[in-house]
Design a protein around this motif. Sequence first.
Motif, PDB file in Angstrom:
ATOM      1  N   LEU A  42       0.815  -1.213   0.000  1.00  0.00           N
ATOM      2  CA  LEU A  42       0.000   0.000   0.000  1.00  0.00           C
ATOM      3  C   LEU A  42       0.850   1.265   0.000  1.00  0.00           C
ATOM      4  N   SER A  43       2.117   1.149   0.368  1.00  0.00           N
ATOM      5  CA  SER A  43       3.007   2.309   0.369  1.00  0.00           C
ATOM      6  C   SER A  43       3.693   2.522  -0.968  1.00  0.00           C
ATOM      7  N   SER A  44       3.462   1.610  -1.919  1.00  0.00           N
ATOM      8  CA  SER A  44       4.125   1.730  -3.224  1.00  0.00           C
ATOM      9  C   SER A  44       3.646   2.992  -3.944  1.00  0.00           C
ATOM     10  N   VAL A  45       4.588   3.653  -4.598  1.00  0.00           N
ATOM     11  CA  VAL A  45       4.248   4.839  -5.392  1.00  0.00           C
ATOM     12  C   VAL A  45       4.608   4.629  -6.854  1.00  0.00           C
ATOM     13  N   SER A  46       4.942   3.408  -7.243  1.00  0.00           N
ATOM     14  CA  SER A  46       5.285   3.106  -8.634  1.00  0.00           C
ATOM     15  C   SER A  46       4.122   3.425  -9.556  1.00  0.00           C
ATOM     16  N   HIS A  47       4.424   4.004 -10.702  1.00  0.00           N
ATOM     17  CA  HIS A  47       3.343   4.398 -11.614  1.00  0.00           C
ATOM     18  C   HIS A  47       2.586   3.183 -12.125  1.00  0.00           C
ATOM     19  N   ARG A  48       3.264   2.042 -12.255  1.00  0.00           N
ATOM     20  CA  ARG A  48       2.563   0.862 -12.762  1.00  0.00           C
ATOM     21  C   ARG A  48       1.648   0.264 -11.696  1.00  0.00           C
ATOM     22  N   VAL A  49       2.048   0.333 -10.443  1.00  0.00           N
ATOM     23  CA  VAL A  49       1.179  -0.125  -9.357  1.00  0.00           C
ATOM     24  C   VAL A  49      -0.032   0.799  -9.236  1.00  0.00           C
ATOM     25  N   VAL A  50       0.209   2.117  -9.219  1.00  0.00           N
ATOM     26  CA  VAL A  50      -0.887   3.075  -9.083  1.00  0.00           C
ATOM     27  C   VAL A  50      -1.804   3.017 -10.303  1.00  0.00           C
ATOM     28  N   GLY A  51      -1.220   2.882 -11.498  1.00  0.00           N
ATOM     29  CA  GLY A  51      -2.044   2.785 -12.702  1.00  0.00           C
ATOM     30  C   GLY A  51      -2.965   1.585 -12.660  1.00  0.00           C
ATOM     31  N   LYS A  52      -2.453   0.439 -12.222  1.00  0.00           N
ATOM     32  CA  LYS A  52      -3.302  -0.751 -12.113  1.00  0.00           C
ATOM     33  C   LYS A  52      -4.405  -0.543 -11.079  1.00  0.00           C
ATOM     34  N   ARG A  53      -4.073   0.138  -9.997  1.00  0.00           N
ATOM     35  CA  ARG A  53      -5.106   0.408  -8.990  1.00  0.00           C
ATOM     36  C   ARG A  53      -6.245   1.223  -9.592  1.00  0.00           C
TER      37      ARG A  53
END
Length: 845
Positions: A42-53
């Motif tokens: 939940l602390s990830s700020v990677s654009h690919r993680v946030v984009g998938k969210r």
Amino acid sequence: MTERQAYVVDLPEDESYSGSAKGEPGKSFERIWDAPQGVRHLSSVSHRVVGKRFLVTGFVFFLIAGFLALLVRTQLIVPDNTFLDSETYNQVFTMHGTIMMFLFAIPMLEGFAVHLIPLMVGARDLVFPRLGAFGYYCYLFGGIIVLSSFLFDAAPAGGWFMYVPLSTSTYTQDLSADFWLIGITFAEIASVTAAVEIIAAILCTRAPGMSLAKMPILMWYLLVTAFMIAVGFPPLIIGSILLEAERLLGLPFFEVALGGDPLLWQHLFWLFGHPEVYIIFLPAAGMVATMLPTFVGKPLFGYGFAVAAVVSMGFLSFGLWAHHMFATGLPVMSLTLFSAASTMVAIPTGVQIFCFLATLAEGRPRMSVPMLFILGFLFIFVLGGLTGVMVAAVPFNLQAHDSYFVVAHLHYVLIGGFVFPMFGALYYWMPQFTGRMMSETLGRWVFWLMFIGFNLAFFMMHLTGLRGMPRRIASYPEGLGWDRLNMLSTLGSYILAAGVLLFVFDFFRHRRHGTQAPRNPWGAATLEWLYPPIPPGFNFHAIPEIRSREPLWDQPELMDRPAPEIDGALRPCTDHRRETMGNDPITGAPLQIVRLPHPTWVPLITAFGLALGFGATLASLYWLVAVGFAIALAGFTAWVWEPSDSGVLRDSGLGDLRLPVNVVDPRSHLHFAVVGTMMISAALFASLLFAGLYLWNTQPHWAETTPPAAPLEAGLALGVSIVVFLLGLASHRAAFTAKVTPVIVIDLGLALGSAALGALLFMSIRTVDPYGSAYAAVGWALFAFVAGYLAVAIYWSLVNALRKAVGAVKPGQMLPNLLIATYAKVVAIMGGMTAAAYLLAGGAA
């Protein structure tokens, strides 16, 4: 010698550099970019993680809204149906439209943008990863607030447009409208933060050599869309705040008896609502313009014409909001102008369609599933555009207004212009998300079920509308000629839903049994396919130099070598920090090295604090509101209280070129972010001024009888605003100095000047009763707005001064002063305009 040249000359070497010679990055480099696991994810700020969210959450909301749509169609399948009572029906269609427009369409586009921009422009991440994560959590919490209205039996029932006076406390006394206003306003934070991030990322973090003319066409579509969001969303935010203030505090912004006007809400809403149609359409069209050349095997025909058309549409879309209001009694001249503007927007739309058709004509397209959805988009959206020209004609509009013809037109434009391209994009870019290919066979079934079901459902609505069926009715009597048409529409909606459910089945099936995607599975030309799916966490071991608009087609060396062995920028810069390249916004020439943040809980904590404050407002727990905003303030403070990395020189990996880290420059990403934020702020302020001018023009009696602001204090406030502006100029100059103490004095001066300006504005308006008239309430709203921005200026200035005083900022690291300088100048202008408005209003009275 320019300011930047004078600054760069004396930069020290970066003592933290621990990179090796040119070669393969070590394991430490891989670990730096790894996404955290477990709860820490939940602390990830990677654009690919946030984009998938964004994509997953948006699609879940799409399924919820689709289920509500099926309830609506089931209610209308036969005359005099009692499947839903009238109140429940109103709640269902209101929530269907609300979720589709606010919680599905825009967030899905943000998800694609957040995920794809760095990969397509050659960056290792978005330039503001924490801002993207913060925006997602605001969107998620805002959506939860809206949906939780069902749990409290307070789902909004006033339509997705929340027209007043129906949504005022007089006619909606429960909390249903409050859930809508607070939840949607909070969710809109994600949209405006995404706009800032998209603008800065596209303009300032492109690969070396990627000039504006060499950008992928999707980047142009997203860039124009981001500017449209920055200007188009503030009117809705201001309108929602004014309506909630009327419901919560009793301020009479829309109360006719006190000089208000219900049409003010419609103007503010559609100042957002019609540009939003193109905000939804443009990125989807950009995805079509990106996918189409891949399946044709030729570059997009008329790249320059398409870019010009997109920019033109961005401007024209703000000139036709009132064509939703032709039946409200607008003056004839206004009807003529808005009708002409509504027709003119067909020109840039047609240019784009002809560019797509010409690209198709240049080769024999491969009929893969994404290509089928592209053809479906062309067919459906063109039909929607034709009916759009029809409703742009005032005589026809007056006949079709509020009929099912408008419902059909709206869905042909939005589903044809967005949903079909979105499904094509999901099939096309799915290897980027999962590393596997979805089924071609099932995909064709999905397309034809959706295509046939959609046209059966919504083409019939044209006919029911022409036969006089009004929209937003829960039932209808037998024998009016609507029976069979409504049954066919409902059957079509079931077929459309079957196609969507088949897609969901195929998605979960392919996660286990789908074919592993090879490198560049479609034979595309754009940079996101350089690595085999799924790309590593850092996107690029080395950021390649770009010499073409279609690099994977025109630069064979990129595909002839394994991706990790490709040469480029930042290969030797493995110093245990996340980094990407910063470029000149116009030419794409290397400008700086941008250091990026590591995973952090700050965005989640900050968004939670705001959500707690917004949610507690619904329960009138104002102590909890204060707690929530205190948490948010602590989060923001932790966000900005960090060591500055500016002021060092580093190897770029491009020959002998050495670049500064986080350069102090008006072309830097941080400066563009502040400029974008100030553009949003200016649009918010302009929306408030528009409200005051509208009421002054339509309700002159109340404007003339409202007591004026105190002229002496207003005049002094105007003078102090000039002083604050000059201090902003001084802070700008201070950004390029190495001396700390004088800059602390300027910071303290900005804080003091901002406090004085706020105090004088309060003294100017203190004798005016905000409950006496809508005109006076707008005056107080202007003060509250500017006071909020002045409070931020005071807080920011004091934090900057404190950081310098404790040694957290060293000589040569004055980048924050360049940012607050821009902020202070804009706030000074807004404060001065408010003081001038008080003086002019007093003179007019």
